[in-house]
Design a protein around this motif. Structure first.
Motif, short mmCIF file in Angstrom:
data_model
loop_
_atom_site.label_atom_id
_atom_site.label_comp_id
_atom_site.label_asym_id
_atom_site.label_seq_id
_atom_site.Cartn_x
_atom_site.Cartn_y
_atom_site.Cartn_z
N THR A 119 0.95 -1.34 -0.04
CA THR A 119 0.19 0.00 0.04
C THR A 119 0.77 1.27 -0.10
O THR A 119 0.60 2.24 -0.71
N PRO A 124 -3.27 -0.67 -5.29
CA PRO A 124 -4.27 -0.73 -4.65
C PRO A 124 -4.72 -2.01 -4.11
O PRO A 124 -4.74 -3.01 -4.90
N PRO A 125 -5.10 -2.37 -2.85
CA PRO A 125 -5.41 -3.36 -2.07
C PRO A 125 -7.03 -3.70 -2.19
O PRO A 125 -7.91 -2.77 -2.56
N ILE A 126 -7.26 -5.19 -2.51
CA ILE A 126 -8.41 -5.36 -2.69
C ILE A 126 -9.27 -5.06 -1.29
O ILE A 126 -8.92 -5.17 -0.20
N GLU A 133 -16.23 -9.15 -3.67
CA GLU A 133 -15.31 -8.11 -3.70
C GLU A 133 -15.85 -6.85 -3.85
O GLU A 133 -16.42 -6.42 -4.86
N ARG A 135 -14.10 -3.76 -3.85
CA ARG A 135 -13.32 -3.12 -4.75
C ARG A 135 -11.88 -3.76 -5.11
O ARG A 135 -11.57 -4.50 -4.43
N PRO A 136 -11.72 -4.04 -6.33
CA PRO A 136 -10.51 -4.84 -6.95
C PRO A 136 -9.31 -4.23 -6.51
O PRO A 136 -8.99 -2.90 -6.25
N GLY A 137 -8.26 -5.34 -6.42
CA GLY A 137 -7.02 -4.90 -5.88
C GLY A 137 -6.20 -6.07 -5.80
O GLY A 137 -6.55 -7.25 -5.87
N PHE A 138 -4.94 -5.99 -4.99
CA PHE A 138 -4.26 -7.01 -4.90
C PHE A 138 -4.78 -7.48 -3.62
O PHE A 138 -5.37 -7.19 -2.71
N GLN A 139 -4.38 -8.71 -3.53
CA GLN A 139 -4.56 -9.85 -2.49
C GLN A 139 -3.24 -10.67 -1.87
O GLN A 139 -2.59 -11.29 -2.67
N ASP A 157 -3.12 -6.83 -8.54
CA ASP A 157 -4.45 -6.27 -8.92
C ASP A 157 -4.77 -6.20 -10.27
O ASP A 157 -3.60 -6.18 -11.30
N TYR A 173 5.07 -5.93 -8.12
CA TYR A 173 5.02 -6.46 -7.08
C TYR A 173 6.23 -6.84 -6.47
O TYR A 173 6.63 -6.64 -5.11
#
Length: 212
Positions: A119, A124-126, A133, A135-139, A157, A173
């Motif tokens: 972050t 952008p995080p999930i 979901e 809001r979409p983002g990395f997990q 993401d 990443y």
């Protein structure tokens, strides 16, 4: 033809710059040291040891190198990632449940640390309630097998491929986590996730499975 030291070449590789910019960043940092040296008793050898073992010094050189390369935003980004990775960011907001990971993994310390670092890199995080979901983002996921206790696994993401710069693209990443001091596996796993190993486990990233 310039001949660069292994340290300069390694740092250039990590931050994706021509070694010339890193060498110039190092020269600028050394000039600052010369100014400090005139007012302190620190020797050149002591300075070299600090530079070798103190990641803050490396971060400063990388910041200067990025600025010399005309990449001011990435220069700031490197410092933000460094500060988040060592816990000295001026303000570290709490990570809410379902941000960057599933609610059931929220309390995992390495997951929380990875989410905070990613972050800080502007990724952008999930946001999820565990079912939907929001809001979409990395997990970020922890190891649930017990065989790789130091690892977390990262799903980029959806917009990663369209970004540029140090943290751009899916491989951004890995660049971010490597710069934060984590070990990384450079190839995607068969599941499509990236793997990063916490610094505390890098001496033994693949411990033997417990015997029953």
């Amino acid at each position: 033809m310039n001949t660069y030291s292994p340290g300069v070449l390694e740092l250039a590789k990590q931050i994706g710059l021509d070694p010339e910019h890193v060498a110039e960043g190092l020269r600028l940092a050394c000039r600052s040291f010369n100014h400090i040296h005139a007012k302190t008793s620190m020797t050149v050898e002591q300075f070299r040891r600090v530079f070798t073992h103190n990641r803050q010094s490396i971060a400063i050189v990388a910041n200067l190198a990025m600025r010399r390369a005309g990449r001011r935003d990435d220069a700031l980004l490197l410092m933000d990632i460094y500060k988040a990775s060592v816990g000295i960011a001026p303000y570290l907001p709490p990570i809410h449940t379902g941000t960057g990971t599933l609610p059931e993994h929220h309390g995992h310390p390495y997951v929380q640390e990875a989410v905070r670092i990613l972050t800080a890199a502007g990724l952008p995080p999930i946001h999820t309630d565990g079912v939907h979901e929001l809001r979409p983002g990395f997990q970020v996921l922890p190891d649930t097998t017990g065989h790789l206790p130091g690892f977390v696994f990262i799903a980029p993401d959806p917009g990663a491929k369209g970004r540029t710069g140090f943290a751009g693209g899916d491989l951004g990443y890995l660049a971010v986590m490597r710069w934060a001091g984590w070990g990384v596996i450079t190839e995607r796993l068969p599941s499509g996730l990236y793997a990063a190993c916490h610094p505390d486990h890098q001496g033994n990233p693949f411990p033997a499975a417990p015997t029953s």
